[in-house]
Enzyme design. Structure first.
Site, mmCIF file in Angstrom:
data_model
loop_
_atom_site.group_PDB
_atom_site.id
_atom_site.type_symbol
_atom_site.label_atom_id
_atom_site.label_comp_id
_atom_site.label_asym_id
_atom_site.label_seq_id
_atom_site.Cartn_x
_atom_site.Cartn_y
_atom_site.Cartn_z
ATOM 1 N N GLY A 192 25.624 59.755 8.127
ATOM 2 C CA GLY A 192 26.528 58.753 7.584
ATOM 3 C C GLY A 192 27.865 59.321 7.184
ATOM 4 O O GLY A 192 28.630 58.660 6.473
ATOM 5 N N ASP A 193 28.173 60.536 7.628
ATOM 6 C CA ASP A 193 29.466 61.161 7.327
ATOM 7 C C ASP A 193 29.759 62.170 8.434
ATOM 8 O O ASP A 193 29.132 62.120 9.495
ATOM 9 C CB ASP A 193 29.451 61.794 5.936
ATOM 10 C CG ASP A 193 30.820 61.751 5.260
ATOM 11 O OD1 ASP A 193 31.746 62.386 5.792
ATOM 12 O OD2 ASP A 193 30.969 61.089 4.207
ATOM 13 N N ASP A 194 30.680 63.103 8.198
ATOM 14 C CA ASP A 194 31.032 64.077 9.228
ATOM 15 C C ASP A 194 29.801 64.850 9.702
ATOM 16 O O ASP A 194 28.955 65.244 8.896
ATOM 17 C CB ASP A 194 32.050 65.077 8.687
ATOM 18 C CG ASP A 194 33.386 64.436 8.342
ATOM 19 O OD1 ASP A 194 33.758 63.447 9.008
ATOM 20 O OD2 ASP A 194 34.041 64.917 7.414
#
Length: 444
Positions: free
Chosen positions: A249-251
């Site tokens: 859900g992020d980098d």
């Protein structure tokens, strides 16, 4: 109909998990110094561990590590985790040590926040990243270690992070969430051949470390799980990340080096980092991010053979007023992107600071970003390069970059940057003609 550029040739894979076909795979094995065969090998069961998924093994892991510390100077030790579901709170590793997860072994993070004690914030951050004060310790933790291996036959560490995500979503989080694995102030670390999933926060966080190899890892989190970065090398040197598959859900990978005035004061850079053959997806963030916490400086970064799909950005450089620091000598090559909204992005303006002590006059210096052999299919926007007024963003060099699938009205957006572009489609912004030639741009 758009045609593929002539330079693509055989570089790009035809399957999601394949890498380059025109050359043997390179390796960062030299970053990690081989360790001798461990003289003492024991099972967690010897310390009272029960792998039924409900019995707490926190004390069993702590007893095991305490026992194995005694063998650090006599050949080291290895703790085996056999098939089963091993519920535990946080535990600390020791030097000259191997944690080995056998096939079918699953380490489960406790659902009791008290089993993730609150520790001091990192000095380069000055406070917890999400909340003032301290931060929860990681599930698997190490500080001041040497010669540590975390590996296995594709066993799993599952942080069971949903409880922590809900605290974030509900705004009832008291302290910054813990990582799944944090290694701090350590040297000669190998993390390989495991699956990490459902981290409460960033998944793998080497900070203030050197000679770290992370390879052949699968890292998974729901695509809406907040801040579940895959791998975040932070104020660390000689780090290699290769052959990893990440959904988060992020980098997928984010290189960091401290936050605003705290990072500037500590001045602990991230440097000599290789990121290669990483595949994955993140709908809200980037395949590889640099920053935005980059106040200690980031330099000598190599990103190559990256394959990203269904994501917000391919590669993103993030900075802001107050960060200070520098980003220099970054080489990005052989990127394949599919359905990535903005393939290459420089962003600013997050207005995200630890406290009122940040200095708005502290601006980053960005110099020497070399981007080549990039193909992005079914993109939504052309590259976006937004520097910062009063800061230097110079020698941004592009060669052989093709972005397909754009509307005819799509154009590059550039502000406060300078550089050069050669063999780029669509036509780049005028700022990418400032250096006169690609060779001039490449001069270091």
């Amino acid at each position: 109909m758009s045609r593929l550029p002539t330079w693509v040739g055989s570089i790009w894979p035809t399957g999601v998990s394949e890498t380059r076909l025109d050359a043997p795979a390179r390796s960062c094995a030299g970053f990690f110094e081989d360790v001798p065969k461990r003289k003492v090998v024991m099972s967690i069961e010897a310390f009272g561990g029960v792998g039924d998924g409900t019995t707490s093994n926190t004390e069993a892991f702590r007893r095991a590590i305490l026992h194995m510390q005694a063998f650090g100077n006599t050949g080291g030790s290895q703790l085996n985790v056999p098939k089963g579901r091993w519920l535990t709170g946080s535990f600390n590793l020791t030097s000259n040590f191997t944690l080995f997860l056998e096939h079918g072994a699953v380490i489960l993070g406790s659902q009791d926040p008290k089993q993730w004690p609150v520790i001091e914030p990192l000095p380069s951050y000055g406070r917890g990243r999400e909340r003032l004060g301290g931060r929860h310790i990681s599930l698997v933790h190490g500080d001041g270690l040497t010669n540590v291996v975390i590996t296995g036959h594709n066993g799993t560490v599952d942080g069971q992070g949903k409880m922590w995500w809900e605290l974030w979503w509900n705004r009832t989080l008291e302290h910054t969430r813990g990582h799944l694995l944090e290694i701090k102030n350590s040297r000669n670390i190998l993390i390989s051949n495991l699956t990490f999933r459902n981290s409460p926060f960033w998944t793998i966080h080497p900070v203030y470390c050197s000679n770290v190899v992370i390879k052949d890892m699968t890292i998974l989190a729901p695509l809406n799980a907040p801040n579940t970065d895959g791998i975040d090398p932070d104020s660390s040197t000689n780090v290699c990340i290769e052959d990893c598959y990440i959904e988060s859900g992020d980098d997928l990978v984010a290189v960091k080096s401290g936050w605003d005035h705290y990072g500037i004061k500590m001045a602990r850079p991230s440097s000599n980092i290789i990121i290669r053959r990483v595949n994955g997806t993140t709908p809200t963030c980037s395949g590889v991010g640099i920053g935005s916490e980059m106040s200690g400086g980031i330099s000598n970064i190599t990103i190559e053979d990256l394959h990203v799909w269904d994501s917000a950005a391919g590669v993103r450089i993030k900075s802001d007023k107050g960060r200070g620091g520098y980003i220099a000598n970054v080489s990005i090559s052989n990127l394949m992107m599919e359905r990535v909204k903005i393939p290459i992005r420089f962003s600013r303006g997050a207005n995200d600071h630890p406290d009122k002590g940040w200095d708005p006059k502290a601006v980053p210096h960005v110099k020497g970003i070399f981007i080549s052999n990039v193909l992005s299919l079914n993109s939504t926007k052309a590259p976006e390069l937004k520097g910062i007024e009063g800061a230097s963003f110079e020698r941004i060099c592009f060669k052989n970059v093709t972005v397909l699938g754009l509307a005819p009205s799509a154009v590059w957006r550039c502000e406060f940057v300078s550089g050069f572009a050669d063999g780029v489609f669509p036509v780049p912004c005028p700022q990418m003609e400032d250096m006169g030639s690609f060779d001039s741009c490449m001069q270091r």
